[in-house]
Design a protein around this motif. Structure first.
Motif, PDB file in Angstrom:
ATOM      1  N   ARG A   1       0.804  -1.550   0.224  1.00  0.00           N
ATOM      2  CA  ARG A   1       0.330   0.190  -0.048  1.00  0.00           C
ATOM      3  C   ARG A   1       1.000   1.060   0.209  1.00  0.00           C
ATOM      4  NH1 ARG A   1      -5.285   0.833   0.962  1.00  0.00           N
ATOM      5  NH2 ARG A   1      -5.593  -0.834   2.094  1.00  0.00           N
ATOM      6  N   HIS A   2       2.375   1.467   0.931  1.00  0.00           N
ATOM      7  CA  HIS A   2       3.098   1.992   0.829  1.00  0.00           C
ATOM      8  C   HIS A   2       4.299   2.453   0.374  1.00  0.00           C
ATOM      9  CE1 HIS A   2       0.742   2.096   4.745  1.00  0.00           C
ATOM     10  NE2 HIS A   2       0.490   3.733   4.443  1.00  0.00           N
ATOM     11  N   ALA A   3       4.684   1.674  -0.727  1.00  0.00           N
ATOM     12  CA  ALA A   3       5.834   1.345  -1.930  1.00  0.00           C
ATOM     13  C   ALA A   3       5.792   2.034  -2.377  1.00  0.00           C
ATOM     14  CB  ALA A   3       6.071  -0.266  -1.934  1.00  0.00           C
ATOM     15  N   LEU A   4       6.034   2.779  -2.928  1.00  0.00           N
ATOM     16  CA  LEU A   4       6.130   3.574  -3.847  1.00  0.00           C
ATOM     17  C   LEU A   4       7.626   2.910  -5.463  1.00  0.00           C
ATOM     18  CD1 LEU A   4       7.780   6.793  -2.671  1.00  0.00           C
ATOM     19  CD2 LEU A   4       5.870   6.762  -3.123  1.00  0.00           C
ATOM     20  N   PRO A   5       7.132   3.342  -7.058  1.00  0.00           N
ATOM     21  CA  PRO A   5       7.294   3.025  -7.448  1.00  0.00           C
ATOM     22  C   PRO A   5       9.235   3.158  -7.432  1.00  0.00           C
ATOM     23  CG  PRO A   5       6.712   4.998  -7.657  1.00  0.00           C
ATOM     24  CD  PRO A   5       5.479   4.755  -6.795  1.00  0.00           C
ATOM     25  N   PRO A   6       9.979   1.660  -8.923  1.00  0.00           N
ATOM     26  CA  PRO A   6      11.150   2.463  -8.372  1.00  0.00           C
ATOM     27  C   PRO A   6      11.579   3.667  -9.568  1.00  0.00           C
ATOM     28  CG  PRO A   6      10.443   0.425  -9.801  1.00  0.00           C
ATOM     29  CD  PRO A   6       9.252   0.729  -9.231  1.00  0.00           C
ATOM     30  N   THR A   7      11.015   3.952  -9.961  1.00  0.00           N
ATOM     31  CA  THR A   7      11.215   5.669 -11.117  1.00  0.00           C
ATOM     32  C   THR A   7      11.738   6.780  -9.976  1.00  0.00           C
ATOM     33  OG1 THR A   7       8.940   5.785 -10.780  1.00  0.00           O
ATOM     34  CG2 THR A   7      10.459   4.612 -12.997  1.00  0.00           C
ATOM     35  N   LEU A   8      10.685   6.361  -8.938  1.00  0.00           N
ATOM     36  CA  LEU A   8      11.837   7.511  -7.716  1.00  0.00           C
ATOM     37  C   LEU A   8      12.495   7.505  -6.670  1.00  0.00           C
ATOM     38  CD1 LEU A   8       7.623   8.669  -6.792  1.00  0.00           C
ATOM     39  CD2 LEU A   8       9.091   9.273  -8.498  1.00  0.00           C
ATOM     40  N   GLY A   9      13.735   8.138  -5.534  1.00  0.00           N
ATOM     41  CA  GLY A   9      14.152   8.065  -4.809  1.00  0.00           C
ATOM     42  C   GLY A   9      14.991   7.352  -5.481  1.00  0.00           C
ATOM     43  N   GLY A  10      16.332   6.969  -4.156  1.00  0.00           N
ATOM     44  CA  GLY A  10      17.665   6.704  -4.632  1.00  0.00           C
ATOM     45  C   GLY A  10      17.622   5.134  -4.368  1.00  0.00           C
ATOM     46  N   ARG A  11      19.230   4.765  -4.473  1.00  0.00           N
ATOM     47  CA  ARG A  11      19.344   2.952  -4.353  1.00  0.00           C
ATOM     48  C   ARG A  11      19.901   3.109  -2.949  1.00  0.00           C
ATOM     49  NH1 ARG A  11      24.881   2.244  -7.490  1.00  0.00           N
ATOM     50  NH2 ARG A  11      24.796   0.114  -7.108  1.00  0.00           N
ATOM     51  N   VAL A  12      19.174   2.374  -1.619  1.00  0.00           N
ATOM     52  CA  VAL A  12      19.032   2.091  -1.236  1.00  0.00           C
ATOM     53  C   VAL A  12      20.847   1.903  -0.408  1.00  0.00           C
ATOM     54  CG1 VAL A  12      18.262   0.408   1.503  1.00  0.00           C
ATOM     55  CG2 VAL A  12      17.356   1.099  -0.459  1.00  0.00           C
ATOM     56  N   PHE A  13      21.059   3.069   0.623  1.00  0.00           N
ATOM     57  CA  PHE A  13      22.115   3.146   1.395  1.00  0.00           C
ATOM     58  C   PHE A  13      22.428   2.916   3.252  1.00  0.00           C
ATOM     59  CE2 PHE A  13      24.146   6.596   4.636  1.00  0.00           C
ATOM     60  CZ  PHE A  13      25.557   5.935   4.396  1.00  0.00           C
ATOM     61  N   GLY A  14      23.189   2.419   4.105  1.00  0.00           N
ATOM     62  CA  GLY A  14      23.118   1.951   5.486  1.00  0.00           C
ATOM     63  C   GLY A  14      23.400   0.962   5.652  1.00  0.00           C
ATOM     64  N   GLY A  15      22.879  -0.205   4.318  1.00  0.00           N
ATOM     65  CA  GLY A  15      23.127  -1.297   5.254  1.00  0.00           C
ATOM     66  C   GLY A  15      21.435  -1.944   5.021  1.00  0.00           C
ATOM     67  N   GLY A  16      20.071  -1.143   4.340  1.00  0.00           N
ATOM     68  CA  GLY A  16      19.040  -1.320   4.713  1.00  0.00           C
ATOM     69  C   GLY A  16      18.083  -1.019   5.709  1.00  0.00           C
ATOM     70  N   LEU A  17      18.622  -0.271   7.007  1.00  0.00           N
ATOM     71  CA  LEU A  17      18.724   0.470   8.258  1.00  0.00           C
ATOM     72  C   LEU A  17      17.286   1.784   7.537  1.00  0.00           C
ATOM     73  CD1 LEU A  17      21.776  -0.604  10.544  1.00  0.00           C
ATOM     74  CD2 LEU A  17      19.197  -2.086  10.511  1.00  0.00           C
ATOM     75  N   GLY A  18      16.889   1.892   8.713  1.00  0.00           N
ATOM     76  CA  GLY A  18      16.183   3.512   8.509  1.00  0.00           C
ATOM     77  C   GLY A  18      17.515   4.381   9.586  1.00  0.00           C
ATOM     78  N   PHE A  19      16.535   6.174   9.505  1.00  0.00           N
ATOM     79  CA  PHE A  19      16.887   6.534   9.775  1.00  0.00           C
ATOM     80  C   PHE A  19      17.416   6.781  11.687  1.00  0.00           C
ATOM     81  CE2 PHE A  19      16.809  10.782  12.816  1.00  0.00           C
ATOM     82  CZ  PHE A  19      17.455  11.588  12.224  1.00  0.00           C
ATOM     83  N   TYR A  20      15.675   6.315  12.714  1.00  0.00           N
ATOM     84  CA  TYR A  20      15.664   5.769  14.156  1.00  0.00           C
ATOM     85  C   TYR A  20      17.277   4.503  14.680  1.00  0.00           C
ATOM     86  CZ  TYR A  20      12.427   9.182  14.188  1.00  0.00           C
ATOM     87  OH  TYR A  20      12.069  10.874  13.003  1.00  0.00           O
ATOM     88  N   ASP A  21      16.558   3.194  13.371  1.00  0.00           N
ATOM     89  CA  ASP A  21      17.820   2.154  13.809  1.00  0.00           C
ATOM     90  C   ASP A  21      19.293   2.730  13.426  1.00  0.00           C
ATOM     91  OD1 ASP A  21      15.943   0.582  13.696  1.00  0.00           O
ATOM     92  OD2 ASP A  21      15.390   0.121  11.189  1.00  0.00           O
ATOM     93  N   LEU A  22      19.635   3.356  12.694  1.00  0.00           N
ATOM     94  CA  LEU A  22      20.838   3.855  12.489  1.00  0.00           C
ATOM     95  C   LEU A  22      21.395   4.999  13.948  1.00  0.00           C
ATOM     96  CD1 LEU A  22      21.395   4.864   9.244  1.00  0.00           C
ATOM     97  CD2 LEU A  22      22.463   2.631   9.933  1.00  0.00           C
ATOM     98  N   ASN A  23      20.509   5.356  14.224  1.00  0.00           N
ATOM     99  CA  ASN A  23      21.085   6.162  15.292  1.00  0.00           C
ATOM    100  C   ASN A  23      20.510   5.591  16.201  1.00  0.00           C
ATOM    101  OD1 ASN A  23      21.834   9.635  13.833  1.00  0.00           O
ATOM    102  ND2 ASN A  23      19.949   8.665  12.346  1.00  0.00           N
TER     103      ASN A  23
END
Length: 603
Positions: free
Chosen positions: A511-533
């Protein structure tokens, strides 16, 4: 023309060949890191006068003239779209001097060099001299990225190229109008009247076309998906109508139309301009191949010592004198003045416009018109090759070279990004952290990391941040939507392979996934902002590890199984890791997020 092969190519095969050569040359230039214009010149000359495989006059026939005219009209319209007067007002005083003083001086000095050194008549010299104002925005950008200049000289060269692109075309159009009127009018009064009528007509049609399109787009009378087609059709209509009423006034009309739309503050202007840029690349490539293939061996043999002397005078006299006079008594340091004065590569726009005007002048009985195209090719090839190899050593000699390693822009200040930026600086990779929240930049400033307080997508960032010195974008804020916006907006400029963002929180949800034409490549080992910090709070840290023949990537992975590999740098430059482990070799430095030696600690 080329006649080495009996029989003509079918028109469809000829069009396919032009497209394949133009786009193929640009792709090969990107792969080999060479100036695309040189490869296109070689390709066009090989299939044309050298091998005789393709002769535009024979294989395309009467269609070539209208095709080149329409392509040049669209190129000039796109050039007008690049000139935002608000940006010019906000630009440095040096840029204004290079445009207001430098453009007329460049026109005069180029015309003098053409007349007294190359031996052209005054009519051809005046027209071609106007075109020579253009320093080639499509050529300058790659050169600046390669040379890594300091910010101010890079800005001077970049903005001069952008602004003078339509100014040079406009000067050439006006000079050509004068030549046409003087050649066809019977008396001086008729000549003056015809010139005034032509200029006024072109201005009125251009302004009406720009105003009409702006009003229609602003009132949403055209759906979004039809705006670019309507733009194209309107450009051709204004060009044809102006030419129909007064011959050769269409180019001035479409240039004015582009200028109006560029300053109309349309909400969809960026998308339209980006698409127009893509179309212009195709058209410029096609026109360049056509003009190169259309030259014959006899014309090429006219490139004698006078041609070499002309190029030398333009590079060593006309350009330096123009710049040094324009920047005299300005706050620009003398080293920067000298660098700008000795840097003036010309591009494919000059060849395309010069080729069209040269043919038109020749058709009017001005014999020197036939010499404009080969002179344009010689000037472009010489300046591109010269500056391509000489700009970086010259910048280093003058102490104006920026960082040799392409930098990284990190969007979003946090504990994690500050530690990552410090690791990048440790391996001598320039890094800048941008954030519209000043408090989030405090930790980075205390660590000695360069920062930009503001939105990286703002106009202020465009003027304040030396984007040409950076090759990679990392969108790492706590707002997934903003990260996606940054990655999507900057991907065309930096290349999608160089734009990264943190993993979106709900990307796995259909329901929330965006198409591959938007955004960039994944960085940070697949972790989000709060996970990394949160890991940084628990005691995880950023570590750099150098590999060797005795300590390989497999050894590192065995020693640090929980480590999250973020990037690696080495002989191939910096590479952000997205997904699987990269290929490495001895000397590669790994940048990773590793847990504390005694396990996670409470924050």
């Amino acid at each position: 023309m080329a006649t080495g092969v009996e029989g003509a190519l079918p028109p469809i095969a000829a069009f396919a060949l032009v497209g394949a050569l133009g786009v193929g040359a640009q792709w090969l230039a990107w792969r080999l890191r060479l100036p695309a214009i040189v490869l296109m010149l070689i390709a066009g000359l090989l299939v044309g006068p050298v091998l005789g495989v393709f002769d535009p006059a024979r294989d395309i026939g009467a269609l070539m003239g209208p095709m080149v005219a329409i392509a040049v009209a669209i190129i000039l319209f796109e050039g007008g779209l690049t000139l935002n007067l608000h940006s010019l007002r906000d630009a440095a005083g040096g840029v204004r001097r290079l445009v207001v003083i430098g453009a007329p001086l460049g026109w005069l000095s180029s015309a003098l060099a053409l007349h007294y050194v190359a031996g052209l008549g005054w009519e051809a010299s005046a027209v071609f001299g106007g075109i020579m104002i253009v320093t080639g925005p499509t050529v300058i950008a790659p050169l600046l990225r390669q040379a890594r200049l300091s910010r101010r000289p890079a800005q001077l060269l970049q903005w001069e190229a952008i602004v003078n692109d339509p100014v040079g075309a406009l000067a050439a159009v006006l000079a050509f109008e004068v030549v046409v009127v003087l050649d066809t009018a019977l008396t001086v009064n008729e000549a003056i009247l015809a010139m005034i009528v032509g200029i006024v007509l072109a201005l009125v049609l251009g302004l009406l076309g720009g105003w009409g399109l702006s009003a229609v787009f602003r009132r949403a009378w055209v759906p979004e998906y039809m705006k670019v087609p309507v733009l194209f059709a309107s450009t051709l209509a204004v060009f044809a109508l102006s030419d129909l009423v007064l011959h050769e006034s269409g180019l001035l009309a479409v240039t004015v139309m582009g200028l109006f739309i560029a300053n109309a503050n349309l909400p969809s202007y960026a998308e339209m301009r980006r698409f127009k840029e893509h179309a212009t690349i195709l058209l410029v490539s096609g026109v360049f191949i056509l003009l190169a293939a259309n030259m014959d061996l006899e014309t090429l043999r006219t490139l004698d010592w006078r041609t070499a002397a002309f190029v030398a005078v333009v590079v060593l006299v006309a350009r330096p004198v123009t710049v040094l006079i324009s920047l005299a008594f300005s706050p620009v340091p003398w080293r920067e003045r000298l660098l700008v004065a000795l840097t003036g590569p010309r591009g494919v726009v000059l060849v395309a416009v010069a080729g069209l005007f040269g043919e038109r002048l020749a058709a009017m009985g001005i014999e020197d018109g036939a010499r404009i195209a080969p002179l344009a090719f010689a000037l472009v090839a010489a300046t591109v090759v010269l500056h391509g190899f000489a700009l970086m050593p010259l910048a280093r000699f003058l102490g104006l070279a920026g960082a040799e390693t392409p930098g990284v822009i990190v969007v979003g200040g946090s504990r994690f990004t500050t530690a990552f930026a410090e690791a990048l600086q440790k391996v001598e990779v320039p890094v800048l952290i941008a954030d519209p929240n000043r408090a989030r930049l405090r930790r980075a400033r205390e660590a000695g990391v360069d920062t930009f307080y503001g939105d990286i997508l703002s106009e202020a960032a465009e003027h304040s941040v030396e984007l040409v010195s950076y090759a990679t974008i990392l969108a790492t804020t706590d707002n997934d939507a903003y990260n996606t916006l940054v990655a999507t907006d900057l991907a065309p400029e930096f290349g999608r392979e160089n734009v990264f963002q943190l993993k979106r929180a709900k990307q796995t949800s259909q329901r929330h996934a965006l198409p591959p034409t938007l955004g960039g490549r994944v960085f940070g080992g697949g972790l989000g902002f709060y996970d990394l910090n949160s890991r940084m709070t628990e005691g995880w840290r950023i570590r750099t590890t150098r590999l060797s023949g005795d300590f390989t990537l497999e050894d590192w992975r065995e020693q640090s199984p929980e480590a999250i590999l973020l990037a690696r740098t080495g002989p191939g430059g910096l590479r952000i890791v997205s997904g699987e482990d990269p290929r490495t070799q001895p000397g590669t430095v790994l940048i990773s997020l590793v847990p504390p030696p005694d396990g996670p600690k409470p924050g």
